[in-house]
Design a protein around this motif. Structure first.
Motif, PDB file in Angstrom:
ATOM      1  N   ASP A  88       0.813  -1.207   0.000  1.00  0.00           N
ATOM      2  CA  ASP A  88       0.000   0.000   0.000  1.00  0.00           C
ATOM      3  C   ASP A  88       0.851   1.263   0.000  1.00  0.00           C
ATOM      4  N   SER A  89       2.147   1.119  -0.223  1.00  0.00           N
ATOM      5  CA  SER A  89       3.031   2.285  -0.205  1.00  0.00           C
ATOM      6  C   SER A  89       2.783   3.135  -1.442  1.00  0.00           C
ATOM      7  N   GLU A  90       3.176   4.373  -1.380  1.00  0.00           N
ATOM      8  CA  GLU A  90       3.055   5.269  -2.532  1.00  0.00           C
ATOM      9  C   GLU A  90       3.909   4.754  -3.688  1.00  0.00           C
ATOM     10  N   GLU A  91       5.078   4.220  -3.367  1.00  0.00           N
ATOM     11  CA  GLU A  91       5.970   3.672  -4.388  1.00  0.00           C
ATOM     12  C   GLU A  91       5.278   2.538  -5.141  1.00  0.00           C
ATOM     13  N   LEU A  96       2.062   0.313  -9.880  1.00  0.00           N
ATOM     14  CA  LEU A  96       0.822  -0.276 -10.365  1.00  0.00           C
ATOM     15  C   LEU A  96       0.128   0.656 -11.353  1.00  0.00           C
ATOM     16  N   ASN A  97       0.079   1.934 -11.018  1.00  0.00           N
ATOM     17  CA  ASN A  97      -0.542   2.920 -11.897  1.00  0.00           C
ATOM     18  C   ASN A  97       0.244   3.056 -13.210  1.00  0.00           C
ATOM     19  N   GLU A  98       1.555   3.122 -13.108  1.00  0.00           N
ATOM     20  CA  GLU A  98       2.373   3.276 -14.311  1.00  0.00           C
ATOM     21  C   GLU A  98       2.251   2.056 -15.214  1.00  0.00           C
ATOM     22  N   SER A  99       2.181   0.867 -14.634  1.00  0.00           N
ATOM     23  CA  SER A  99       2.036  -0.334 -15.469  1.00  0.00           C
ATOM     24  C   SER A  99       0.719  -0.280 -16.234  1.00  0.00           C
ATOM     25  N   ASN A 100      -0.325   0.210 -15.598  1.00  0.00           N
ATOM     26  CA  ASN A 100      -1.616   0.336 -16.265  1.00  0.00           C
ATOM     27  C   ASN A 100      -1.564   1.394 -17.372  1.00  0.00           C
TER      28      ASN A 100
END
Length: 115
Positions: A88-91, A96-100
């Protein structure tokens, strides 16, 4: 987005994933994910880089398709980590967001490349 921006983003994503993987525990599940995610995350940038020197539009599109498959695989492994260990870290959220986002961008390139 200029294609150079995508070269930088795919490279950075691969490096950021490798750095994150260093933080995983040394259990058997993490070893498997470290290997698989490390390969797929770095392969996105490697294949997109190769696409830039494609010998034809078909070659370019094929290399981008490979990068897209690797982005989808990377997203899968990140989701597995999220489900297994509840990262749940920001990193982690950024990865996860960048992969999407990379999946969506690469899919748009594939769909918009006319042969």
């Amino acid at each position: 987005m200029r294609q150079n921006d995508l070269l930088i983003r795919t490279f950075t994503f691969g490096v950021d994933c490798l750095k994150f993987l260093r933080t995983l525990p040394n259990d058997s599940e993490s070893k498997l994910i470290r290997f698989q995610l490390g390969k797929s995350a770095t392969s996105i940038g490697a294949n997109y880089e190769e696409s830039q020197a494609g010998s034809s539009k078909a070659d370019f599109k094929n290399k981008v398709k490979i990068a897209l498959r690797e982005a989808r695989e990377s997203h899968f492994w990140l989701r597995v980590l999220e489900e297994l260990d509840g990262y749940d870290s920001e990193e982690f959220k950024a990865l996860l967001n960048e992969s999407n986002e990379l999946k969506n961008i690469l899919a748009a390139i594939v769909n918009n490349t006319k042969l």
